[in-house]
Design an enzyme around this catalytic site. Structure first.
Site, PDB file in Angstrom:
ATOM      1  N   GLU A  72     -30.870 100.793  73.354  1.00  0.00           N
ATOM      2  CA  GLU A  72     -32.473 100.618  73.405  1.00  0.00           C
ATOM      3  C   GLU A  72     -32.587 101.378  75.040  1.00  0.00           C
ATOM      4  OE1 GLU A  72     -35.497  98.459  74.348  1.00  0.00           O
ATOM      5  OE2 GLU A  72     -34.577  96.584  72.927  1.00  0.00           O
ATOM      6  N   HIS A  73     -31.774  99.985  75.637  1.00  0.00           N
ATOM      7  CA  HIS A  73     -32.364 100.518  77.296  1.00  0.00           C
ATOM      8  C   HIS A  73     -31.538 101.683  77.834  1.00  0.00           C
ATOM      9  CE1 HIS A  73     -33.808  95.594  78.814  1.00  0.00           C
ATOM     10  NE2 HIS A  73     -34.072  95.973  77.965  1.00  0.00           N
TER      11      HIS A  73
END
Length: 432
Positions: A72-73
């Protein structure tokens, strides 16, 4: 695209559900009279998905804990820069989050919706991972992990999950550990992305002030070619009993914190599980809600304050009833709660309390339909669960007192419960 209208006669509301040939589901809930819009582009993939295989593969692959959160990051980065800059140009507020069983990318705006929506679809479909960028992120996420290791509110919950569960990866921190994220590579990120970010495993949900036809047009223009895949996750043989009865940790807090709960058994069929959760929500309000006899007694004795609350904690493959807050004597609260449960299991529940809590839950559910963020996230969550947004009000309406008493008797047994306590440093025993 296949298109259907999901309507509730009870609520006199409706929304659109579209299914793209790629398998992507699009849920559109225009809300008259609202200025803002909120959009979600998410995947049925979270921290518990640390082992999987695709159709045709013979063996499951174990991946490092925390990789869903890591991905996600990293997805916000591209060769052209940070995806946040795309939203800054349109004035939208963008964010993302990874939970135990979902990862979602979101934005809200009051203007320039179409441009922001295109940006959302664009960056989520354009992964860019290199050995260098992966190594850079390890230090950043490592700092985040260390910060949460000393965060009392975070630790009190995860210590309880670790006590309740024995094998289910729900017991593992969403971000993983410093050691586990050190094993993440760009190749592993692409492996997980290609499996779980396949459009057949994803959904888009939009609520608020927007044009459904415009959304449909942008989706058709923006989606990249995608062949549906079938993901297989291993069966987890989790025992029904809690792994250990208690977990205690000393941290920098002024007042002891606690979380206690029961490990419950989720239903296999989605609508049955949704109804089960509706029953549990009514039960928790009867037992410990702000107007319950238990809360009033504990508050009068100075053992509980407004921080106390209960929640139904459920997702793919897990379900628990959790209660937490602050108290000068957490064990006294826990013991009083356990006695109260045993008494109510014997004598039953009040019809008056049942009707009051059921009506209150129905009212809260109805009021939540006036919030665009809540609606978009609920559309997505229910779609991933395999039910419709309007199923919950119907389930609440069907709950009976007998249902609630049956769950109390059958599921709230001593061997299924545990407590987690965070105590101040000064109460820790001195080391010899």
């Amino acid at each position: 695209m296949r298109k259907s209208v999901i309507r509730s006669e009870r609520l006199n509301e409706e929304y659109l559900r579209l299914e793209h040939e790629s398998g992507l589901r699009i849920l559109l809930y225009p809300m008259k009279g609202f200025r803002s819009a909120y959009a979600v582009f998410g995947t049925d993939y979270g921290s518990i998905d640390n082992e999987f295989k695709l159709e045709g593969e013979t063996e499951f692959q174990k991946v490092p804990d925390g990789i869903a959160h890591y991905l996600e990051h990293k997805l916000f980065e591209s060769e052209d820069g940070d995806a946040f800059t795309l939203f800054a140009r349109t004035g939208a507020d963008a964010n993302a989050f990874t939970s135990f069983d979902k990862t979602c990318y979101v934005f809200s705006c009051t203007e320039n919706f179409a441009e922001s929506f295109r940006s959302l679809l664009k960056f989520v479909q354009e992964p860019y991972f290199t050995p260098e960028t992966v190594a850079k992120e390890q230090g950043i996420i490592g700092q985040e992990i260390r910060m949460y290791e000393d965060h009392p509110g975070w630790r009190v919950m995860f210590n309880l999950l670790t006590a309740l569960y024995v094998r289910n990866p729900i017991r593992t921190d969403i971000a993983g550990t410093v050691e586990s994220i050190a094993q993440i590579t760009d190749k592993l990120l692409y492996r997980c992305y290609n499996a779980f970010y396949n459009l057949s495993n994803m959904a888009v949900a939009v609520a608020g002030n927007f044009d459904p036809e415009e959304v449909e047009k942008i989706v058709e223009e923006s989606l990249k070619p995608s062949v549906p895949v079938k993901i297989e996750r291993p069966v987890i043989h989790e025992p029904p009993e809690a792994g250990q009865p208690e977990a205690v940790q000393h941290l920098d807090v002024s007042e002891p914190m606690f979380y206690f709960g029961y490990k419950l058994s989720p239903k296999a069929e989605p609508k049955e599980e949704l109804r089960h959760q509706a029953v549990l929500n009514v039960l928790l309000d009867i037992l410990t809600g702000p107007s319950s006899a238990f809360y009033e007694e504990m508050n009068r004795k100075g053992l509980l304050n407004a921080s106390f609350g209960g929640e139904v904690f459920g997702g793919r493959g897990y379900l628990a009833a959790l209660f937490g807050g602050e108290s000068k004597d957490p064990r006294a609260v826990y013991e009083a709660f356990c006695r109260m449960v045993e008494e109510k299991q014997e004598v039953g529940l009040s019809e008056e309390d049942f009707l009051s809590c059921k009506n209150a839950l129905y009212g809260r559910t109805f009021r939540e339909m006036n919030d665009v963020e809540t609606m978009a996230n609920a559309l997505f969550a229910y779609e991933m669960m395999g039910v419709a947004l309007f199923d919950m009000p119907e389930m609440i309406a069907s709950v009976t007192l007998a249902d609630v008493e049956q769950v109390l008797r059958e599921e709230f047994s001593p061997e299924k419960r545990a407590i987690s306590i965070i105590l101040p440093f000064e109460s820790a025993p001195e080391q010899p």
